[in-house]
Design an enzyme around this catalytic site. Structure first.
Site, PDB file in Angstrom:
ATOM      1  N   GLU A  29     -29.321 -42.161 -15.585  1.00 44.01           N
ATOM      2  CA  GLU A  29     -29.158 -40.725 -15.840  1.00 44.01           C
ATOM      3  C   GLU A  29     -27.678 -40.344 -15.790  1.00 44.01           C
ATOM      4  O   GLU A  29     -27.077 -40.236 -14.720  1.00 44.01           O
ATOM      5  CB  GLU A  29     -29.954 -39.899 -14.826  1.00 44.01           C
ATOM      6  CG  GLU A  29     -31.453 -40.137 -14.875  1.00 44.01           C
ATOM      7  CD  GLU A  29     -32.085 -39.685 -16.176  1.00 44.01           C
ATOM      8  OE1 GLU A  29     -31.566 -38.745 -16.821  1.00 44.01           O
ATOM      9  OE2 GLU A  29     -33.112 -40.277 -16.561  1.00 44.01           O
ATOM     10  N   GLU A  70     -31.295 -31.982 -10.206  1.00 36.08           N
ATOM     11  CA  GLU A  70     -31.105 -32.950 -11.294  1.00 36.08           C
ATOM     12  C   GLU A  70     -32.129 -34.077 -11.199  1.00 36.08           C
ATOM     13  O   GLU A  70     -32.654 -34.529 -12.215  1.00 36.08           O
ATOM     14  CB  GLU A  70     -29.685 -33.512 -11.272  1.00 36.08           C
ATOM     15  CG  GLU A  70     -29.388 -34.429 -12.430  1.00 36.08           C
ATOM     16  CD  GLU A  70     -29.488 -33.752 -13.774  1.00 36.08           C
ATOM     17  OE1 GLU A  70     -30.224 -34.266 -14.653  1.00 36.08           O
ATOM     18  OE2 GLU A  70     -28.844 -32.692 -13.964  1.00 36.08           O
ATOM     19  N   GLU A  77     -38.449 -35.099 -17.133  1.00 34.91           N
ATOM     20  CA  GLU A  77     -38.166 -35.713 -18.427  1.00 34.91           C
ATOM     21  C   GLU A  77     -38.846 -37.069 -18.559  1.00 34.91           C
ATOM     22  O   GLU A  77     -39.372 -37.404 -19.629  1.00 34.91           O
ATOM     23  CB  GLU A  77     -36.656 -35.843 -18.627  1.00 34.91           C
ATOM     24  CG  GLU A  77     -35.974 -34.515 -18.845  1.00 34.91           C
ATOM     25  CD  GLU A  77     -34.473 -34.643 -19.005  1.00 34.91           C
ATOM     26  OE1 GLU A  77     -33.920 -35.750 -18.821  1.00 34.91           O
ATOM     27  OE2 GLU A  77     -33.841 -33.620 -19.314  1.00 34.91           O
TER      28      GLU A  77
END
Length: 123
Positions: A29, A70, A77
């Site tokens: 990420e 995050e 996601e």
């Protein structure tokens, strides 16, 4: 079905899963790596900017909040991508809402840091 682990074994297993998640986020990420790098720079500054434990925890906590949100966004996601790669309105909505949560965490951190820096140097 395996019996649920309890006590220390559960804590050890949960810690391992958490560290695995952090490693994955760091490897895969980009946004997490960028925010982590920013936190690494900002956290030592928190000791200098903050004038006491309450201000210090606000500065540090705002950085940790950004990283936490995050990670949650990345998890959303991943789940959405697991379901399918074709465009779907609900999939897009879930990803956009996760992104909005990160934006709000960044705004809260920016406001916290900005106000405490302003107070230290101009207040």
């Amino acid at each position: 079905m395996k019996p649920a682990r309890t006590g220390w074994r559960h804590i050890i297993d949960a810690t391992g899963y958490s560290l695995k998640g952090l490693r994955f986020a760091f490897r895969h990420e980009t946004a997490f790596r960028q925010e982590l790098a920013l936190c690494v720079v900002m956290l030592p500054l928190a000791w200098w900017i903050g004038s006491g434990p309450v201000e210090w925890i606000l500065l540090v906590g705002s950085c940790l909040l950004v990283l936490t949100v995050e990670l949650i966004n990345s998890a959303i996601e991943s789940v959405v991508d697991r379901i399918g790669t074709e465009h779907h309105e609900l999939s897009g909505r879930a990803k956009d809402i996760g992104s909005a949560a990160v934006l709000l965490a960044l705004l809260a951190a920016g406001l916290t840091w900005g106000l405490l820096i302003w107070q230290k140097f101009f207040g």
